[in-house]
Scaffold this motif. Structure first.
Motif, short mmCIF file in Angstrom:
data_model
loop_
_atom_site.label_atom_id
_atom_site.label_comp_id
_atom_site.label_asym_id
_atom_site.label_seq_id
_atom_site.Cartn_x
_atom_site.Cartn_y
_atom_site.Cartn_z
N TYR A 14 -14.58 -32.73 -25.25
CA TYR A 14 -14.46 -33.82 -26.21
C TYR A 14 -14.69 -33.34 -27.65
CZ TYR A 14 -14.88 -38.55 -28.09
OH TYR A 14 -14.69 -39.70 -28.80
N LYS A 43 -9.62 -38.42 -22.26
CA LYS A 43 -10.75 -38.30 -23.18
C LYS A 43 -11.59 -39.57 -23.20
CE LYS A 43 -10.53 -35.64 -26.64
NZ LYS A 43 -10.25 -34.91 -27.89
N ASN A 63 -10.51 -27.08 -23.39
CA ASN A 63 -10.18 -27.69 -22.10
C ASN A 63 -10.53 -26.80 -20.92
OD1 ASN A 63 -9.18 -29.80 -23.54
ND2 ASN A 63 -7.03 -29.38 -23.14
N ASN A 81 -12.78 -29.18 -28.08
CA ASN A 81 -11.37 -29.03 -27.70
C ASN A 81 -11.13 -27.80 -26.83
OD1 ASN A 81 -10.42 -31.36 -29.11
ND2 ASN A 81 -10.60 -30.21 -31.02
N GLU A 139 -3.87 -33.46 -23.17
CA GLU A 139 -4.65 -34.30 -24.10
C GLU A 139 -4.75 -35.70 -23.51
OE1 GLU A 139 -6.93 -35.04 -27.49
OE2 GLU A 139 -6.22 -33.20 -26.57
#
Length: 291
Positions: A147, A187, A152, A150, A184
């Motif tokens: 979060y 989140k 992942n 970034n 993306e």
């Protein structure tokens, strides 16, 4: 003699807490937070080994009082100077009592959102993973990586660890979210799970208000993101503004960010806000302000 020393130190901390509560209630001065006695690792070295755990517990009580007071003064937010004092205290507490879970959830909740001490929070949480068998600790680490940073790949790895834990079975979205971190997506769902769990275990009212405010904003952002998907399916393109979603009847008018920022939609169809709750890059924020 040892019992006398333990009793004396316990009484000393108890009296300090009473004094702190009295001064806070009187609100004698706005900068009183500077006077809080939060022990660091060097200070704890001087404490007899037999009472490290007890002293760590009392230091944690002081830390919670300090955070609660700072949130009250800061209207639900803490600044970097406050957060660094909290980190130093939590570092000492978890060094001498690493199996104490509560400092780890406080690290995740109050070293990240407003002040960006991400690496410091991860350092503490990785210490917790070594000593505590609890799905929430790798979940917190994965959340920070994904979060805020970034990242992942690391986010997915730690969320997978959390998802495999038997006590995380009620959160059946975790495996799905872990697999979606390479995109993306996911989140808001991830953040909502995190904040709901924090609200469940928090007792301090000022802390709960701060977390509840974050949760409200993220739930609103999630609703807007779903409306963007509906708009895209209906019109074959991304909406250009929040107002366009309102006109299409996909969201009610006047949705607000409780953190004080303004919602907007990026050219690639993502909902963002100018508030600190949304970890967008500084350049993107500057570009948005010039629009």
């Amino acid at each position: 003699m040892r019992s006398f020393i333990i009793l004396s130190i316990s009484l000393l901390f108890f009296c300090m807490n009473l004094m702190l509560s009295h001064f806070i209630a009187k609100d004698l001065k706005r900068d009183f937070s500077e006077s809080y006695l939060l022990l660091n690792k060097a200070a704890l070295i001087a404490v007899p080994r037999d009472i490290h755990f007890g002293t760590s517990d009392m230091n944690f009580v002081n830390t919670l009082s300090f955070i609660g007071y700072s949130l009250d003064v800061g209207r639900g937010h803490i600044n970097r100077k406050v957060a660094l004092k909290v980190y130093t205290s939590l570092d000492a507490i978890t060094t001498y009592n690493p199996r104490y879970f509560d400092p780890y959830y406080v690290a995740n909740a109050f070293l990240t959102w407003d002040v960006g001490l991400y690496e410091e929070a991860i350092t503490l949480l990785k210490r917790g993973m070594v000593h505590i068998d609890d799905w929430r600790i790798p979940f917190y680490i994965g959340f920070i990586y994904f979060y805020f940073l970034n990242d992942n790949l690391n986010g997915a790895e730690y969320l997978k660890i959390a998802a495999r834990h038997p006590s995380a079975r009620e959160y059946n979205l975790l495996p799905l979210l872990a697999s979606r971190l390479y995109y993306e997506e996911g989140k808001y769902e991830l953040a909502i799970i995190l904040l709901r769990e924090q609200l469940r275990i928090m007792k301090d009212e000022n802390m709960k208000k701060a977390v509840a405010s974050r949760l409200k904003t993220l739930q609103t952002a999630y609703e807007i993101s779903k409306a963007i998907d509906q708009f895209r399916l209906k019109f074959g393109r991304n909406p250009k503004s929040i107002e366009e979603l309102e006109t299409a009847g996909l969201i009610p008018k006047g949705l607000k960010d409780s953190a004080g920022g303004k919602f907007y939609i990026t050219p690639d169809g993502k909902v963002r806000s100018e508030s600190e709750l949304f970890p967008i890059k500084k350049k993107l924020l500057e570009e948005r302000r010039r629009m």
